[in-house]
Design a protein around this motif. Structure first.
Motif, PDB file in Angstrom:
ATOM      1  N   UNK A 165      -3.542   0.381  -0.872  1.00  0.00           N
ATOM      2  CA  UNK A 165      -3.452   1.831  -0.697  1.00  0.00           C
ATOM      3  C   UNK A 165      -2.019   2.231  -1.017  1.00  0.00           C
ATOM      4  N   UNK A 166      -1.876   3.152  -1.972  1.00  0.00           N
ATOM      5  CA  UNK A 166      -0.543   3.576  -2.410  1.00  0.00           C
ATOM      6  C   UNK A 166      -0.150   4.887  -1.732  1.00  0.00           C
ATOM      7  N   UNK A 185      -0.805   1.202  12.434  1.00  0.00           N
ATOM      8  CA  UNK A 185      -1.612  -0.022  12.421  1.00  0.00           C
ATOM      9  C   UNK A 185      -0.673  -1.199  12.223  1.00  0.00           C
ATOM     10  N   UNK A 186      -1.204  -2.422  12.369  1.00  0.00           N
ATOM     11  CA  UNK A 186      -0.400  -3.619  12.155  1.00  0.00           C
ATOM     12  C   UNK A 186      -1.258  -4.679  11.466  1.00  0.00           C
ATOM     13  N   UNK A 187      -0.645  -5.699  10.853  1.00  0.00           N
ATOM     14  CA  UNK A 187      -1.424  -6.752  10.192  1.00  0.00           C
ATOM     15  C   UNK A 187      -2.443  -7.364  11.139  1.00  0.00           C
ATOM     16  N   UNK A 188      -3.655  -7.562  10.624  1.00  0.00           N
ATOM     17  CA  UNK A 188      -4.733  -8.132  11.414  1.00  0.00           C
ATOM     18  C   UNK A 188      -5.680  -7.101  11.977  1.00  0.00           C
ATOM     19  N   UNK A 189      -5.274  -5.809  11.983  1.00  0.00           N
ATOM     20  CA  UNK A 189      -6.143  -4.760  12.506  1.00  0.00           C
ATOM     21  C   UNK A 189      -7.320  -4.507  11.567  1.00  0.00           C
ATOM     22  N   UNK A 214      -3.689  -6.537   5.772  1.00  0.00           N
ATOM     23  CA  UNK A 214      -3.054  -7.800   5.393  1.00  0.00           C
ATOM     24  C   UNK A 214      -1.547  -7.723   5.589  1.00  0.00           C
ATOM     25  N   UNK A 215      -0.913  -6.742   4.991  1.00  0.00           N
ATOM     26  CA  UNK A 215       0.529  -6.561   5.210  1.00  0.00           C
ATOM     27  C   UNK A 215       0.916  -5.112   4.952  1.00  0.00           C
ATOM     28  N   UNK A 216       2.095  -4.747   5.451  1.00  0.00           N
ATOM     29  CA  UNK A 216       2.599  -3.383   5.386  1.00  0.00           C
ATOM     30  C   UNK A 216       3.651  -3.266   4.294  1.00  0.00           C
ATOM     31  N   UNK A 217       3.821  -2.051   3.782  1.00  0.00           N
ATOM     32  CA  UNK A 217       4.700  -1.845   2.641  1.00  0.00           C
ATOM     33  C   UNK A 217       6.168  -1.670   2.969  1.00  0.00           C
ATOM     34  N   UNK A 220       6.305   8.037  -4.262  1.00  0.00           N
ATOM     35  CA  UNK A 220       4.906   8.395  -4.455  1.00  0.00           C
ATOM     36  C   UNK A 220       4.300   7.433  -5.481  1.00  0.00           C
ATOM     37  N   UNK A 221       3.163   6.849  -5.149  1.00  0.00           N
ATOM     38  CA  UNK A 221       2.504   5.907  -6.040  1.00  0.00           C
ATOM     39  C   UNK A 221       2.873   4.461  -5.791  1.00  0.00           C
ATOM     40  N   UNK A 222       3.874   4.212  -4.933  1.00  0.00           N
ATOM     41  CA  UNK A 222       4.263   2.837  -4.625  1.00  0.00           C
ATOM     42  C   UNK A 222       3.324   2.275  -3.555  1.00  0.00           C
ATOM     43  N   UNK A 223       3.158   0.941  -3.492  1.00  0.00           N
ATOM     44  CA  UNK A 223       2.266   0.338  -2.498  1.00  0.00           C
ATOM     45  C   UNK A 223       2.686   0.693  -1.080  1.00  0.00           C
TER      46      UNK A 223
END
Length: 423
Positions: A6-7, A25-29, A58-61, A70-73
C-alpha cells in the motif's frame, strides 16, 4: 501467499509528501479493508490512511516523524494469492500462533474476537508492558487529554490493542477511583521523552524561521476600551436571531482594516529570497487558534468586505473548525496580517512572533480596570494593551507606531468605526 504494497495516496492537490505522525497497526496484525493504518500530516491537517485491502501486516514504511513522498511505499501486507512485491523477509512466528497444515480449500482468516472493555479493577493496573506506547487516533488522544486521562492506563479493545472511543467510555462509566491511589509524597523519577513530530514540529520550524530571518520590532500601547465595551454589550443585548455574540475581535479587525488604509505597508508578505514585497489590497486576517494538538493560524479572508456581525460569525466558524481539526488547506494559508490573543491569560504585555512571511502581527492582552486621570480626578476605566511586532526590514518604527495609534483612536472612539462604511 504473496506480498502487496500500500503506497502513500494522493491526499490533496499539490501535496508532494506527508509526515508520518502515528502508526495505528504493527507487524503481525490482521487488518481488514478500510481499516485505518496510519495518521499523516501535511499543512497542519491530520489525515488517517485506510487499507485498500485486507491481510497480515509484514512491515511498516518508516518510523514516526519520517516524511514519505506521495506514491512511496507505506506498508506491506501479506495476502492470499499472488502479490506485487518481493516475499517478506523470514520472521520468527509469534509464540501464540502455531502453523497448521493448509486445508484443501483455505478458509479466510478471521481476526480473533476483541475483548470487552476492562472492568474497573483492570483500570488500576497498566494494560500493556511498561514503555510500550498506547495506540490511539488523534481524536481519541485529544479527548483523553481534555479529560485528564493517561492513555497508558487504558486497555485498548481495537485492532492491535488500539484504544477506541468506546474504551474511553468504559473509563468514564467506571467513575473515579479506578486509577491507582497515591500512597503519599514520593520522588517522581519518571522522564518522558516526547518526539517533536507533526504539528508541533511544524510550529517549531515556523517559529525558528520567523525568529532567525525576521528582525522584530515590538510596539506596546495601552487602549481605553470603556466606550467600546459599552457598545459591544449594547449590540449583544439587541442582536437578532442568528447573529453571533460579538467579542472584542470583530471590532479590532474592523479597526485594523481602516488603519491599513493609512499604513498599507503592514498588510504585506515579504519574499526575502527574491527581495520582493507583496502588498495586498485585500485584508486576509490570520487568527491564531489554539487546538488540542497545537496552535494554528486560520485565515479570515477579505475582512475588508465584512461587517461586524459577519466578522463575528466567521470568527466563530473558524475557531470551531480549528478545535475539531476540520480546517482546510485554504483556511490555513494565505493570511496577510495576523492577530494573536491569549484571552483571559493575556497578561499585560507580550512579544508576538510574526507569522512568516508576513510583516506584522497584532497581539491582544487582557482587559483590566485601571485608574485613569481625566484632568480632575482618577476614574476607573477599562484598559487593554496591544502588543504588536513588525518586520523592521519593511516597516519603519514610525509606520508601526502610526498604525497602532490609528487603531487606538478607532477603538477608543468606536463611533469612528461606523463612519468609514457600514458595519
Amino acid at each position: 501467499m504473496g506480498i502487496r504494497t500500500i503506497k502513500m495516496p494522493d491526499i490533496g492537490e499539490g501535496i508532494a509528501e506527508a509526515e508520518l505522525v502515528e502508526w495505528l497497526v504493527k507487524p503481525g496484525d490482521l487488518i481488514a479493508e478500510d481499516q485505518a493504518l496510519a495518521a499523516v500530516m501535511t499543512d497542519k491537517a491530520t489525515v488517517e490512511i485506510p487499507a485498500t485491502f485486507g491481510g497480515k501486516v509484514v512491515d511498516l514504511g518508516g518510523e514516526v516523524g519520517k516524511v514519505i513522498a506521495i506514491g512511496a511505499p507505506l506498508i506491506r501486507i501479506e495476502v492470499e494469492g499472488d502479490g506485487d512485491a518481493e516475499p517478506a523477509p523470514t520472521a520468527e512466528p509469534a509464540k501464540a500462533q502455531t502453523p497448521a497444515p493448509a486445508p484443501a480449500a483455505a478458509a479466510p482468516v478471521a481476526p480473533a474476537p476483541q475483548p470487552k472493555p476492562a472492568a474497573p479493577a483492570a483500570m488500576a493496573r497498566a494494560p500493556r508492558p511498561e514503555g510500550e506506547a498506547p495506540l490511539a487516533s488523534p481524536a481519541v488522544r485529544a479527548r483523553a487529554r481534555d479529560a485528564g486521562i493517561d492513555l497508558r492506563t487504558v486497555p485498548g479493545t481495537g485492532p492491535a490493542g488500539r484504544i477506541t472511543h468506546a474504551d474511553l467510555d468504559a473509563v468514564f462509566a467506571a467513575g473515579p477511583g479506578t486509577a491507582p491511589a497515591a500512597t503519599g509524597r514520593q520522588r517522581d523519577m519518571r522522564v518522558t521523552d516526547i518526539k517533536v513530530v507533526g504539528l508541533r514540529r511544524m510550529i517549531a520550524d515556523k517559529m525558528s524561521t520567523s525568529r532567525s530571518r525576521i528582525p522584530h520590532i515590538t510596539y506596546v500601547e495601552d487602549t481605553d476600551v470603556t466606550k467600546l465595551e459599552d457598545l459591544r454589550e449594547t449590540m449583544n443585548r439587541s442582536r437578532k436571531d442568528g447573529q453571533p455574540k460579538l467579542t472584542m475581535l470583530p471590532f479590532l479587525i474592523r479597526a485594523m482594516v481602516i488603519a491599513i488604509r493609512d499604513e498599507p505597508v503592514v498588510n504585506a508578505r515579504y519574499d526575502d529570497d527574491n527581495g520582493v514585497v507583496h502588498q495586498y489590497g485585500a485584508v486576509h486576517a490570520g487568527i491564531a487558534v489554539q487546538t488540542p494538538t497545537g496552535l494554528v493560524v486560520a485565515n479570515l479572508r477579505h475582512a475588508e468586505a465584512r461587517g461586524l456581525w459577519d466578522l463575528g460569525a466567521e470568527l466563530n466558524r473558524l475557531a470551531e473548525a480549528g478545535r475539531q481539526g476540520r480546517l482546510t488547506r485554504e483556511e490555513l494559508t494565505g493570511s496577510t496580517i495576523t492577530i494573536t490573543s491569549l484571552g483571559p491569560m493575556g497578561g499585560i504585555s507580550h512579544t508576538p512572533i510574526i507569522n512568516h512571511p508576513e510583516v506584522a502581527i497584532v497581539g491582544v492582552n487582557k482587559m483590566q480596570i485601571r485608574p485613569v486621570w481625566d484632568g480632575s480626578a482618577f476614574v476607573p476605566r477599562k484598559v487593554m494593551n496591544l502588543s504588536s511586532s513588525f518586520d523592521h526590514r519593511i516597516v519603519d518604527g514610525w509606520n508601526a507606531a502610526s498604525f497602532i495609534q490609528r487603531i487606538k483612536t478607532l477603538m477608543e472612539e468606536p463611533a469612528l468605526l461606523f463612519t468609514e462604511g457600514e458595519a
